[in-house]
Design a protein around this motif. Structure first.
Motif, PDB file in Angstrom:
ATOM      1  N   GLY B 173      66.457  46.564  34.529  1.00 15.77           N
ATOM      2  CA  GLY B 173      66.808  45.763  33.363  1.00 15.77           C
ATOM      3  C   GLY B 173      68.274  45.429  33.247  1.00 15.77           C
ATOM      4  O   GLY B 173      68.722  45.014  32.195  1.00 15.77           O
ATOM      5  N   MET B 174      69.030  45.610  34.315  1.00 17.31           N
ATOM      6  CA  MET B 174      70.458  45.310  34.189  1.00 17.31           C
ATOM      7  C   MET B 174      70.666  43.809  34.021  1.00 17.31           C
ATOM      8  O   MET B 174      70.260  43.025  34.853  1.00 17.31           O
ATOM      9  CB  MET B 174      71.221  45.792  35.421  1.00 17.31           C
ATOM     10  N   PRO B 175      71.323  43.415  32.935  1.00 17.27           N
ATOM     11  CA  PRO B 175      71.569  41.992  32.756  1.00 17.27           C
ATOM     12  C   PRO B 175      72.696  41.529  33.677  1.00 17.27           C
ATOM     13  O   PRO B 175      73.380  42.365  34.269  1.00 17.27           O
ATOM     14  CB  PRO B 175      71.994  41.876  31.292  1.00 17.27           C
ATOM     15  N   LEU B 176      72.844  40.254  33.806  1.00 15.00           N
ATOM     16  CA  LEU B 176      73.945  39.675  34.585  1.00 15.00           C
ATOM     17  C   LEU B 176      73.805  39.889  36.083  1.00 15.00           C
ATOM     18  O   LEU B 176      74.714  39.589  36.836  1.00 15.00           O
ATOM     19  CB  LEU B 176      75.304  40.232  34.144  1.00 15.00           C
ATOM     20  N   ALA B 177      72.653  40.443  36.537  1.00 15.29           N
ATOM     21  CA  ALA B 177      72.507  40.668  37.980  1.00 15.29           C
ATOM     22  C   ALA B 177      72.625  39.349  38.723  1.00 15.29           C
ATOM     23  O   ALA B 177      73.260  39.277  39.784  1.00 15.29           O
ATOM     24  CB  ALA B 177      71.173  41.338  38.272  1.00 15.29           C
ATOM     25  N   VAL B 178      72.054  38.309  38.145  1.00 17.14           N
ATOM     26  CA  VAL B 178      72.105  37.004  38.803  1.00 17.14           C
ATOM     27  C   VAL B 178      73.534  36.492  38.851  1.00 17.14           C
ATOM     28  O   VAL B 178      74.037  36.080  39.903  1.00 17.14           O
ATOM     29  CB  VAL B 178      71.226  36.003  38.029  1.00 17.14           C
ATOM     30  N   GLU B 179      74.206  36.562  37.701  1.00 14.26           N
ATOM     31  CA  GLU B 179      75.570  36.056  37.629  1.00 14.26           C
ATOM     32  C   GLU B 179      76.454  36.777  38.634  1.00 14.26           C
ATOM     33  O   GLU B 179      77.291  36.182  39.308  1.00 14.26           O
ATOM     34  CB  GLU B 179      76.145  36.272  36.219  1.00 14.26           C
ATOM     35  N   ILE B 180      76.231  38.093  38.723  1.00 16.25           N
ATOM     36  CA  ILE B 180      77.079  38.874  39.606  1.00 16.25           C
ATOM     37  C   ILE B 180      76.856  38.478  41.055  1.00 16.25           C
ATOM     38  O   ILE B 180      77.803  38.312  41.825  1.00 16.25           O
ATOM     39  CB  ILE B 180      76.820  40.372  39.366  1.00 16.25           C
ATOM     40  N   SER B 181      75.603  38.266  41.428  1.00 22.67           N
ATOM     41  CA  SER B 181      75.396  37.918  42.835  1.00 22.67           C
ATOM     42  C   SER B 181      75.922  36.521  43.112  1.00 22.67           C
ATOM     43  O   SER B 181      76.442  36.259  44.195  1.00 22.67           O
ATOM     44  CB  SER B 181      73.929  38.062  43.227  1.00 22.67           C
ATOM     45  N   VAL B 182      75.852  35.636  42.109  1.00 20.90           N
ATOM     46  CA  VAL B 182      76.420  34.308  42.314  1.00 20.90           C
ATOM     47  C   VAL B 182      77.933  34.418  42.463  1.00 20.90           C
ATOM     48  O   VAL B 182      78.531  33.821  43.363  1.00 20.90           O
ATOM     49  CB  VAL B 182      76.082  33.377  41.131  1.00 20.90           C
ATOM     50  N   ALA B 183      78.546  35.211  41.579  1.00 21.03           N
ATOM     51  CA  ALA B 183      79.998  35.353  41.618  1.00 21.03           C
ATOM     52  C   ALA B 183      80.445  35.829  42.988  1.00 21.03           C
ATOM     53  O   ALA B 183      81.396  35.307  43.570  1.00 21.03           O
ATOM     54  CB  ALA B 183      80.461  36.328  40.540  1.00 21.03           C
ATOM     55  N   PHE B 184      79.717  36.782  43.532  1.00 24.07           N
ATOM     56  CA  PHE B 184      80.079  37.317  44.838  1.00 24.07           C
ATOM     57  C   PHE B 184      79.904  36.289  45.935  1.00 24.07           C
ATOM     58  O   PHE B 184      80.775  36.115  46.796  1.00 24.07           O
ATOM     59  CB  PHE B 184      79.220  38.530  45.164  1.00 24.07           C
ATOM     60  N   SER B 185      78.783  35.561  45.883  1.00 26.17           N
ATOM     61  CA  SER B 185      78.540  34.577  46.934  1.00 26.17           C
ATOM     62  C   SER B 185      79.625  33.519  46.935  1.00 26.17           C
ATOM     63  O   SER B 185      80.107  33.100  47.985  1.00 26.17           O
ATOM     64  CB  SER B 185      77.195  33.895  46.724  1.00 26.17           C
ATOM     65  N   VAL B 186      80.030  33.114  45.707  1.00 29.91           N
ATOM     66  CA  VAL B 186      81.066  32.096  45.628  1.00 29.91           C
ATOM     67  C   VAL B 186      82.367  32.635  46.199  1.00 29.91           C
ATOM     68  O   VAL B 186      83.032  31.968  46.989  1.00 29.91           O
ATOM     69  CB  VAL B 186      81.262  31.653  44.164  1.00 29.91           C
TER      70      VAL B 186
END
Lengths: 482, 221
Positions: B173-186
């Motif tokens: 249930g950790m929120p922001l998992a998507v944002e974090i992986s996007v941030a890293f990929s960028v």
């Protein structure tokens, strides 16, 4: 009241973000520089208005006593730096080191960096904090490599590798904090919100929290330039454009330290968890002593002051590691004083390097005779940063030392040793640069002394007289920090 | 407790650790890139499986990002760069394979010894995932330490980052998992491919980091 606060908070993020997009489109560098100054002024006004009307915290953003002070400091220094930057880049363009295209990129990135730092300070969510600091790292890496020379590329590469390692460790720590919070607070966003975390920290699993703090301290500590994770810092300061060195030293290091302090508050709120103080004391003292020793052999003027930033980050980390009302107060004060003084020094150093066409200390001589304004500005700045009264840095350093003597005399001896070493070296270096016969190239530079005077004036006033409301404010925050 | 869902999650996370070991001894750059693509593919499966058993649709997005960015686009781009730089046949001197393997095994043991006692109260799924994730992170660090070539360093960093995404996916249930992986990929895509490799090559005639080290301040004076 509240609507105004929300507006100000939105402006703190919206203005720099909008300005960044706008500046990409603006072709002329003069207009770009003016817009840059205007946007930072707007953000500063928004930050100041938060004193009057404070918005309610939501799931993502919040304003409290601790971050408000840093937000104002952040936007003040970014405003004065944009003034300095306007006169600095005009010269860079004339001397052909930068082309108008790069300047467009530079201005847009400058605003994006302010956006990222404001977001990190405002964040009420540890995930958002992490994303914001990563964004700031990414932008500064691009800025450090702006000149595209070999040395600039090496610096940017080193910064990229070490910075992203730090950021990776910090993310692991963030995930661990979430895991510690999740059984207590429940799944989802609340388990990552500062206010929720702090309220429930006492019930978290201490072992998990301990492990998390080690990762977070190393991760964000890398970004704060703490020894032994400091290797990127001198290169990044020396090779990037000087306004960026000023922002890096004055602001970004503070933002990284702010993140560490937030997590330290969590640790102190849990009685069973490891005391975070000793770890921070060790890292702080190491940074102070190491940087004080390294100052002696520096040949490059910007590198010299970069090592001095490591030294001061060490002092601040040490102060917060000692904890208690007095040491925390000193740490908070020192954060502000260092940020103002060090950026002022970089303002003069930027123009000095332009006037002499070199950053090598050994070829810079007799500044007070050839460029009186710059020379005496440098003298005042270095005296202030070395910790001579009546400047504010003296006040905060004195508070750190005296509160340490009262509790841990042995540690205080080491602290004083580091301070004296740095003091001696800086004055010795200053003497060579400011006085004596001038030699080598001498181009006159148009420099605006307003930012310098403003910063040093504030530091001087703080050294002589701290206003009563400010003292009470700091005391209140110091109590929060535990 | 030990149902099939748990076993498969365990298997996939363990698969990432094994793939990290494979990365350690690839001497040829193109082989290293291929193994990294495999690493990302296993990550996609692991995150996708987590999304399925946790009923967390946002993790499917994370898995999708891992597949498109890390398993397909970045390896393709790296292959192209390596070929254009003319270093695709280069053999990189990799210290002793045995030494690296032993160090890697020690790091995995360390990850397990650190994580398992600390997370005794946590959800077993998150717990095992986290131990594996830390192992992948440490192996990524080891890869970065033992390599000289800029491309290998970047791959080390990206494999380390895959470990972090695995950890974020395992935390229920950790929120922001998507944002974090996007941030890293960028972060990596932008810096690595766009800016560094060509510029470094342009200025240094090599992407070997030892060439860069010669420009330290001490030697410049």
């Amino acid at each position: 009241m509240n609507a105004l606060g929300m507006l100000a908070m939105t402006a703190l993020l919206g203005v720099p973000a909008g300005a960044a997009l706008l500046l990409v489109l603006v072709p002329g560098y003069r207009l770009g520089a003016r817009l840059n100054v205007g946007a930072t002024l707007l953000s500063l006004l928004a930050a100041l208005s938060l004193f009057g009307a404070r918005p309610e915290a939501n799931a993502y953003l919040r304003v409290d006593d601790f971050n408000l002070y840093l937000i104002v400091l952040n936007n003040l220094v970014s405003f004065t730096t944009s003034l300095f930057s306007a006169s600095y880049i005009a010269h860079e363009l004339e001397s052909g080191r930068l082309t108008p295209q790069y300047l467009r990129f530079y201005h847009a990135m400058y605003q994006a960096l302010i956006f990222a730092m404001n977001l990190a300070l405002l964040a009420n969510n540890i995930g958002l904090l992490w994303v914001a600091i990563e964004l700031a790292t990414l932008i500064t890496v691009l800025m450090v490599g702006l000149y595209r020379t070999r040395a600039a590329l090496e610096a940017a590469w080193k910064y990229f590798i070490l910075g992203s390692l730090g950021i990776a460790l910090a993310l692991f720590g963030t995930i661990l904090v979430y895991l510690a919070a999740q059984p207590v607070i429940g799944q989802g966003l609340p388990a990552m919100a500062w206010d929720q975390l702090l309220a429930h920290a006492a019930a978290f699993d201490p072992a998990l929290l301990n492990l998390a703090f080690v990762f977070l301290l190393l991760g964000y500590g890398t970004k704060a330039g703490l020894v032994p994770l400091h290797a990127w810092l001198p290169d990044a300061h020396a090779e990037g454009p000087t306004p960026i060195s000023a922002v890096l030293s004055g602001l970004l290091l503070n933002v990284a330290l702010y993140a560490v302090l937030r997590f330290k508050m969590l640790m102190s709120a849990n009685p069973a968890a490891l005391a975070p103080g000793p770890l921070m004391i060790i890292l702080g003292l190491l940074s102070l002593l190491f940087a004080a020793l390294m100052l002696y052999r520096r040949g490059d003027i910007k590198r010299l002051f970069a090592y001095s930033s490591i030294e001061h980050m060490g002092i601040i980390t040490f102060a917060f590691g000692m904890g208690g009302p007095l040491a925390n107060f000193a740490g908070l004060l020192h954060m502000a004083m260092h940020s103002l003084t060090k950026s002022a020094i970089f303002f003069t150093v930027g123009h000095i390097a332009q006037a002499r066409g070199t950053q090598r200390i050994s070829t810079i001589r007799g500044l007070t005779t050839t460029h009186p304004a710059l020379g005496w500005g440098l003298v005042a700045g270095v005296l202030a940063i070395a910790g001579l009264p009546p400047f504010g840095v003296f006040t905060s350093e004195f508070l750190v030392v005296s509160s340490t003597f009262a509790r841990q005399p042995l540690l205080a001896l080491l602290l004083v040793l580091g301070l004296l070493l740095a003091f001696g070296t800086l004055l010795w270096r200053l003497h060579g640069m400011a006085f004596g016969e001038s030699q080598g190239a001498n181009t006159p530079v148009r420099s605006s002394s307003l930012p310098l005077l403003l910063h040093l004036g504030l530091v001087l006033v703080a050294g002589i007289w701290l206003p009563e409301p400010l003292v009470r404010w700091f005391q209140h925050v110091a109590a929060l920090l535990g | 407790m030990h149902d099939l869902g748990f076993d498969i999650a365990h298997f996939l996370a363990g698969g990432m650790v094994v793939t990290s070991f494979l990365l350690l001894y690839q001497a040829r750059l193109s082989a290293l890139i291929n193994v990294f693509a495999l690493h990302s593919l296993v990550l996609t499966l692991a995150v996708g499986w987590q999304a399925f058993i946790q009923h967390a649709p946002h993790l499917y997005v994370t898995a999708g990002i891992a597949l498109v960015f890390k398993a397909l686009m970045i390896p393709t781009a790296l292959h192209r760069i390596v070929r254009r730089l003319g270093i695709h046949r280069t053999l990189e001197v990799v210290g002793g394979v045995g030494r690296d393997m032993l160090a890697g095994a020690a790091l995995v043991a360390l990850a397990i010894l650190v994580m398992l006692p600390v997370t005794a109260t946590a959800d077993p799924l998150a717990r095992e995932d986290l131990a594996f994730a830390l192992a992948v992170v440490l192996l990524g660090l080891l890869l970065m330490v033992t390599r000289q070539n800029a491309v290998s360093l970047v791959i080390g960093f990206m494999s380390l980052e895959n470990g972090l995404v695995l950890a974020a996916a395992g935390a229920r249930g950790m929120p922001l998992a998507v944002e974090i992986s996007v941030a890293f990929s960028v972060l990596i895509a932008l810096i690595v491919i766009g800016i560094f490799l060509f510029r470094i090559r342009e200025r240094f005639d090599s992407v070997d980091m030892q060439a860069m080290d010669a420009f330290r301040e001490e030697r410049r004076r």
